[in-house]
Design an enzyme around this catalytic site. Structure first.
Site, PDB file in Angstrom:
ATOM      1  N   ASP A   1       7.949  34.777  28.970  1.00  0.00           N
ATOM      2  CA  ASP A   1       8.948  35.857  28.982  1.00  0.00           C
ATOM      3  C   ASP A   1       8.331  37.238  29.195  1.00  0.00           C
ATOM      4  OD1 ASP A   1       7.748  36.455  26.574  1.00  0.00           O
ATOM      5  OD2 ASP A   1       9.490  36.011  25.328  1.00  0.00           O
TER       6      ASP A   1
ATOM      7  N   LEU B   1       3.268  29.892  29.296  1.00  0.00           N
ATOM      8  CA  LEU B   1       3.673  29.209  28.068  1.00  0.00           C
ATOM      9  C   LEU B   1       5.191  29.048  28.113  1.00  0.00           C
ATOM     10  CD1 LEU B   1       1.408  31.298  25.667  1.00  0.00           C
ATOM     11  CD2 LEU B   1       0.972  28.966  26.480  1.00  0.00           C
TER      12      LEU B   1
ATOM     13  N   LYS C   1      12.436  39.605  24.560  1.00  0.00           N
ATOM     14  CA  LYS C   1      12.673  38.834  23.335  1.00  0.00           C
ATOM     15  C   LYS C   1      14.130  38.922  22.887  1.00  0.00           C
ATOM     16  CE  LYS C   1       8.208  38.046  22.797  1.00  0.00           C
ATOM     17  NZ  LYS C   1       7.685  36.717  23.185  1.00  0.00           N
TER      18      LYS C   1
ATOM     19  N   HIS D   1       0.916  28.333  20.408  1.00  0.00           N
ATOM     20  CA  HIS D   1       0.183  28.251  21.680  1.00  0.00           C
ATOM     21  C   HIS D   1      -1.319  28.055  21.507  1.00  0.00           C
ATOM     22  CE1 HIS D   1      -0.127  32.539  20.824  1.00  0.00           C
ATOM     23  NE2 HIS D   1       1.151  32.714  21.066  1.00  0.00           N
TER      24      HIS D   1
ATOM     25  N   LYS E   1      14.042  28.853  27.301  1.00  0.00           N
ATOM     26  CA  LYS E   1      14.252  30.291  27.482  1.00  0.00           C
ATOM     27  C   LYS E   1      13.998  30.700  28.930  1.00  0.00           C
ATOM     28  CE  LYS E   1      12.941  34.765  25.613  1.00  0.00           C
ATOM     29  NZ  LYS E   1      12.100  35.511  24.682  1.00  0.00           N
TER      30      LYS E   1
END
Length: 499
Positions: free
Chosen positions: A246, A109, A388, A216, A123
């Site tokens: 991540d 994702l 995060k 998602h 990211k």
């Protein structure tokens, strides 16, 4: 979920029904105007209209659910049955079957921006370890897997309109690698004004902040619409391993793949044991004889503390998901893939004023109840290593892990859970983090670290046990090169002057 409804008078129902009908009708008209505003070719226009139709379906469902004010019947929530949650230790005893890799595809994702860590762009391009970005590590993992087993597992990236252009540009550098990378875009839905329930964008080219990627849960629809779902099935791929871009612990696991194929399960969710840091994580429950995901947003206020009790709800969803592709196709084509709607409130600025808007999202974990044989597998914590914040970044950059073929391996001398790291607002952005901690300290023996205020760490610093460094406003603390801090609290003002 089968739910309890609060009783209402007939007049209340009639009023809300009429209000919903008007809101739906006004939304439909506004979306039609939005579609007419586009100066696209036929194919692009059809895609845009399809997205608006999907959004309208979600919006109508939101109106109905909002007016029915359904809540969970808490007493009907049960812990999952033994066959609905399996321990990894049990399935890991089975032999590995490498040939199953021919049935696998991996999806990351990749829709999120790095804004929460002070970065511009996707990211996935933040540097994590030894010059490697999140995306580099994902590619290295799959490339090594393909070399090691002489396989051809493809990597898919689900981008959002926020990340698509940058990602397309970035993946060109992997063209010589032994890996097939495909990327596709998830939907772009219009944000809605909270008060009028009308769409924020008035035309196709309205500013970016008028739109949003719808979570998602949109994965299934976007896989289908993009043609990637049919393409994977045509290649003989049966199972898609999905994870957050991540989560550095989400590597391909042959044991789970074999378990899924042998049991015929259409959906497996990886769970891991809750700690006090994970009390808000969604958890699997048994409800009306069905395995479901319970998110904190669905829990009635009076039961929040019970939900956070790590003895009652012992594990949580890592969002590492193994999903049968033919089952996805069947459920989409029969329109049987509804997921709970998560209304997410945001603010945008218009003419210098902040305006409240809504974005309606879904999460792919919530789809578990629609798949046959769906269950959870409780995996080691090492499979859940999300980044995060910059506190997480310190952990994954440290000597606690070593990098092997794109995967992070925990130092075998480490005992107990990962240290709890809390860095203050000076470290919120990656730029501030890098300036203040240019050399990552040694933390193999660290249990807990808190740093707040104007603090700088020197070179070759070792942290052990519990270390708390608090710098008051207007002061500065420099931790000298070569310092060893063990079970200490450092406060006040400490500056090292160069001689």
């Amino acid at each position: 979920m089968s739910t309890k409804k609060h009783t209402k008078t007939h007049s209340t129902y009639a009023f809300e029904s009429n209000t919903n009908s008007v809101a739906a009708s006004q939304m439909r008209n506004a979306l039609n105007k939005l579609a007419d505003s586009s100066k696209l070719d036929d194919a692009a226009r059809a895609k845009f209209e399809n997205e608006l139709d999907s959004f309208f379906t979600l919006f109508r469902r939101y109106l109905v659910e909002k007016s029915s004010r359904t809540t969970l019947e808490w007493d009907k929530i049960k812990s999952p049955n033994p066959d609905e949650v399996v321990k990894y230790e049990i399935i890991s005893q089975q032999p590995e079957n490498v040939s199953n890799l021919s049935k696998l595809a991996v999806l990351k994702l990749n829709g999120g921006l790095g804004t929460s860590m002070g970065c511009v762009g996707p990211k996935s391009v933040i540097e994590v370890r030894e010059g490697n970005t999140f995306l580099d590590l994902s590619v290295r993992q799959i490339e090594y897997l393909n070399r090691q087993y002489d396989s051809d597992v493809p990597l898919l990236l689900m981008n959002s309109f926020n990340t698509d252009k940058d990602t397309e540009h970035l993946i060109k550098k992997y063209s010589a690698n032994r890996i097939r990378i495909r990327s596709f875009n998830q939907s772009r839905f219009p944000r809605v004004y909270k008060d009028s329930l009308l769409p924020v964008p008035t035309e196709y080219d309205s500013p970016l902040d008028a739109w949003y990627p719808p979570g998602h849960g949109d994965l299934f629809e976007s896989l289908h619409v993009s043609g990637e779902l049919d393409a994977l099935i045509a290649q003989g791929r049966e199972i898609l391993f999905v994870s957050n871009g991540d989560n550095l612990g989400a590597t391909v696991d042959l044991k789970i793949l074999n378990h899924m194929i042998e049991t015929g399960a259409e959906y497996i969710m990886e769970l891991t044991d809750k700690t006090r840091a994970d009390v808000k994580g969604g958890t699997l429950i048994s409800y009306d004889g069905q395995v479901r995901l319970l998110e904190v947003a669905q829990v009635p206020k009076e039961h929040i503390d019970e939900f956070k009790n790590i003895r009652k709800f012992t594990n949580f969803n890592t969002n590492n998901l193994w999903i049968n592709l033919k089952a996805v196709k069947r459920l989409i084509e029969s329109s049987n893939l509804e997921m709970e709607i998560i209304p997410n409130q945001k603010t945008i600025t218009r003419d210098g004023h902040e305006i409240n808007v809504l974005q309606l999202e879904t999460a792919c974990g919530a789809a578990i109840r629609h798949f046959d044989g769906a269950h959870g597998v409780v995996v080691p914590r090492s499979r859940f290593l999300p980044v995060k914040t910059c506190s997480d970044l310190l952990l994954v950059k440290s000597d606690l892990f070593r990098l092997e073929h794109g995967s992070l391996k925990l130092d075998p001398s480490r005992f107990g859970p990962n240290p709890l790291i809390k860095l203050g607002s000076h470290f919120k952005k990656v730029s501030g983090f890098n300036a203040r901690i240019p050399h990552i300290p040694k933390i193999v023996e660290l249990d807990h670290l808190t740093i707040t205020g104007n603090v700088f760490l020197g070179k070759d610093v070792t942290l052990r046990g519990t270390v708390i460094i608090v710098c008051s406003d207007g002061h500065k603390i420099d931790i000298p090169n070569g310092s060893i801090l063990e079970n200490v609290v450092v406060t006040g003002n400490l500056q090292i002057l160069e001689h």
